[in-house]
Design a protein around this motif. Structure first.
Motif, PDB file in Angstrom:
ATOM      1  N   LEU A 153       0.973  -1.014   0.023  1.00  0.00           N
ATOM      2  CA  LEU A 153      -0.083  -0.372  -0.089  1.00  0.00           C
ATOM      3  C   LEU A 153       0.906   1.487   0.120  1.00  0.00           C
ATOM      4  CD1 LEU A 153      -2.954   0.891   0.373  1.00  0.00           C
ATOM      5  CD2 LEU A 153      -2.785   1.124   2.938  1.00  0.00           C
ATOM      6  N   GLN A 154       2.127   1.625   0.330  1.00  0.00           N
ATOM      7  CA  GLN A 154       2.871   2.079   0.246  1.00  0.00           C
ATOM      8  C   GLN A 154       3.606   2.808  -0.770  1.00  0.00           C
ATOM      9  OE1 GLN A 154       6.936   1.852   2.096  1.00  0.00           O
ATOM     10  NE2 GLN A 154       6.730   3.727   3.003  1.00  0.00           N
ATOM     11  N   ASP A 155       3.590   1.673  -1.547  1.00  0.00           N
ATOM     12  CA  ASP A 155       4.035   1.579  -2.804  1.00  0.00           C
ATOM     13  C   ASP A 155       3.006   2.777  -3.788  1.00  0.00           C
ATOM     14  OD1 ASP A 155       6.355   0.597  -2.330  1.00  0.00           O
ATOM     15  OD2 ASP A 155       5.870  -1.941  -3.004  1.00  0.00           O
ATOM     16  N   CYS A 156       1.648   2.869  -3.184  1.00  0.00           N
ATOM     17  CA  CYS A 156       1.130   3.347  -4.563  1.00  0.00           C
ATOM     18  C   CYS A 156       0.351   4.960  -3.870  1.00  0.00           C
ATOM     19  CB  CYS A 156      -0.742   2.359  -3.825  1.00  0.00           C
ATOM     20  SG  CYS A 156      -0.524   0.918  -4.423  1.00  0.00           S
ATOM     21  N   PHE A 157       1.414   5.260  -2.402  1.00  0.00           N
ATOM     22  CA  PHE A 157       1.118   6.728  -2.259  1.00  0.00           C
ATOM     23  C   PHE A 157       2.369   8.072  -2.409  1.00  0.00           C
ATOM     24  CE2 PHE A 157      -3.159   4.248  -0.453  1.00  0.00           C
ATOM     25  CZ  PHE A 157      -3.757   5.316  -0.762  1.00  0.00           C
ATOM     26  N   ASN A 158       2.526   8.548  -2.763  1.00  0.00           N
ATOM     27  CA  ASN A 158       3.477   9.806  -2.300  1.00  0.00           C
ATOM     28  C   ASN A 158       3.368  10.495  -1.227  1.00  0.00           C
ATOM     29  OD1 ASN A 158       4.804   9.513  -4.807  1.00  0.00           O
ATOM     30  ND2 ASN A 158       3.474  10.433  -6.302  1.00  0.00           N
ATOM     31  N   ASN A 159       1.959  10.385  -0.786  1.00  0.00           N
ATOM     32  CA  ASN A 159       1.731  11.539   0.101  1.00  0.00           C
ATOM     33  C   ASN A 159       1.908  10.226   1.447  1.00  0.00           C
ATOM     34  OD1 ASN A 159       0.365  12.248   2.524  1.00  0.00           O
ATOM     35  ND2 ASN A 159      -0.215  14.207   1.273  1.00  0.00           N
ATOM     36  N   LYS A 160       2.853  10.727   2.457  1.00  0.00           N
ATOM     37  CA  LYS A 160       3.183  10.154   3.024  1.00  0.00           C
ATOM     38  C   LYS A 160       1.921   9.638   4.673  1.00  0.00           C
ATOM     39  CE  LYS A 160       7.699   9.320   3.307  1.00  0.00           C
ATOM     40  NZ  LYS A 160       8.760  10.000   4.442  1.00  0.00           N
ATOM     41  N   ILE A 161       1.429  10.880   4.519  1.00  0.00           N
ATOM     42  CA  ILE A 161       0.486  10.961   6.114  1.00  0.00           C
ATOM     43  C   ILE A 161      -1.147   9.715   4.931  1.00  0.00           C
ATOM     44  CG2 ILE A 161      -1.391  12.653   6.937  1.00  0.00           C
ATOM     45  CD1 ILE A 161       1.081  12.618   7.331  1.00  0.00           C
ATOM     46  N   LEU A 162      -1.207  10.003   4.235  1.00  0.00           N
ATOM     47  CA  LEU A 162      -2.377   9.781   3.079  1.00  0.00           C
ATOM     48  C   LEU A 162      -2.567   8.094   3.170  1.00  0.00           C
ATOM     49  CD1 LEU A 162      -4.993   9.964   1.781  1.00  0.00           C
ATOM     50  CD2 LEU A 162      -3.481   9.857  -1.043  1.00  0.00           C
ATOM     51  N   PHE A 163      -1.132   7.614   2.973  1.00  0.00           N
ATOM     52  CA  PHE A 163      -0.566   6.493   3.571  1.00  0.00           C
ATOM     53  C   PHE A 163      -0.787   5.675   4.625  1.00  0.00           C
ATOM     54  CE2 PHE A 163       2.981   3.951   5.278  1.00  0.00           C
ATOM     55  CZ  PHE A 163       2.030   2.678   4.884  1.00  0.00           C
ATOM     56  N   MET A 164      -0.472   6.415   5.664  1.00  0.00           N
ATOM     57  CA  MET A 164      -0.921   6.388   6.919  1.00  0.00           C
ATOM     58  C   MET A 164      -2.820   5.763   7.263  1.00  0.00           C
ATOM     59  SD  MET A 164       2.221   8.306   8.597  1.00  0.00           S
ATOM     60  CE  MET A 164       1.499   8.707  10.713  1.00  0.00           C
ATOM     61  N   ILE A 165      -3.392   6.962   6.523  1.00  0.00           N
ATOM     62  CA  ILE A 165      -4.230   6.833   6.814  1.00  0.00           C
ATOM     63  C   ILE A 165      -5.672   5.589   5.997  1.00  0.00           C
ATOM     64  CG2 ILE A 165      -6.557   8.111   5.935  1.00  0.00           C
ATOM     65  CD1 ILE A 165      -5.391  10.639   6.755  1.00  0.00           C
ATOM     66  N   MET A 166      -4.931   5.574   5.014  1.00  0.00           N
ATOM     67  CA  MET A 166      -5.212   4.353   4.273  1.00  0.00           C
ATOM     68  C   MET A 166      -4.823   3.101   5.054  1.00  0.00           C
ATOM     69  SD  MET A 166      -7.227   5.672   2.022  1.00  0.00           S
ATOM     70  CE  MET A 166      -7.872   4.696   1.446  1.00  0.00           C
TER      71      MET A 166
END
Length: 232
Positions: A153-166
């Motif tokens: 899932l981390q690989d899908c996001f540039n935004n670290k906060i958005l990654f943590m939320i998702m």
């Protein structure tokens, strides 16, 4: 040149999103297959439950080892070299997530009146086959779930906060997926708190073995305590 690079990274993210969706599909496929075969998830035999879980885990482990073999090898070396610092960072995040999880659990359990379908299944498995339950919850599940809900899932996001939320939300949702009592979906908060903090750990260390270690520790302690309670 800049536009070409932007397009390349956009495509790369799309590719990673597709990979994550495929992994998630595999993770859920066995439940869907059993459902369409007419199995009642509330009354699965222990054998059926174990066959479904082990089949799913085997497929996913093989996939992760093949697809992420270079990443896993590199991060294992990094984990060994930075074990002390990573452990210090990781357990601070785990403790924060655990406190939030514990407090929210106490409140939510009073509202829904039971421990939740997922936890009930785990407790039944521990009661009937403690050794197999320990292997599944403490060794296999942490590796697989961290590879899905953190690394992939981390690989899908540039935004670290958005990654943590998702990461927290999807991790929580999977643990209450298929619950008959709609109030059980409040447990997304409890499970999600831990998932969110594990995402934070991965952002800080950039090493999946740290969150796998924390997940193993968390599940291992709870499983051992449950086994001791059942034995005593």
């Amino acid at each position: 040149m800049v536009n070409e690079m932007v397009d390349f990274f956009k495509k790369l993210k799309i590719k990673n999103i597709i990979v994550f969706c495929i992994i998630l599909f595999v993770f859920l496929t066995f439940e869907l297959v059993f459902y369409f075969l007419g199995y009642d998830f509330r009354h699965l035999t222990l054998t059926d439950e174990l066959i479904m879980i082990l089949s799913k885990y085997l497929v996913l482990i093989i996939f992760f080892i093949i697809y992420y073999h270079k990443y896993l090898k590199e991060k294992l070396i990094d984990f060994k070299n930075n074990f002390k610092s990573y452990t210090k960072i990781g357990f601070k995040d785990w403790f924060t997530g655990f406190i939030i999880m514990y407090v929210s659990n106490m409140i939510i359990l009073r509202i829904i009146g039971n421990i939740g379908q997922n936890e009930e299944t785990v407790q039944q498995l521990i009661f009937q086959t403690p050794f197999m339950a320990f292997v599944l919850t403490t060794i296999l599940a942490p590796f697989i779930e961290e590879m899905i809900f953190r690394k992939s899932l981390q690989d899908c996001f540039n935004n670290k906060i958005l990654f943590m939320i998702m990461s927290g939300f999807i991790f929580g949702l999977i643990h209450v997926f298929g619950a008959e009592n709609e109030l059980e979906y409040l447990l997304i908060i409890s499970y999600g708190a831990l998932g969110f903090m594990f995402g934070h750990t991965l952002n800080k260390t950039d090493n999946i073995y740290v969150t796998i270690m924390l997940h193993m520790f968390h599940n291992g302690v709870l499983t051992i305590l449950s086994i001791l309670v059942n034995v005593l």
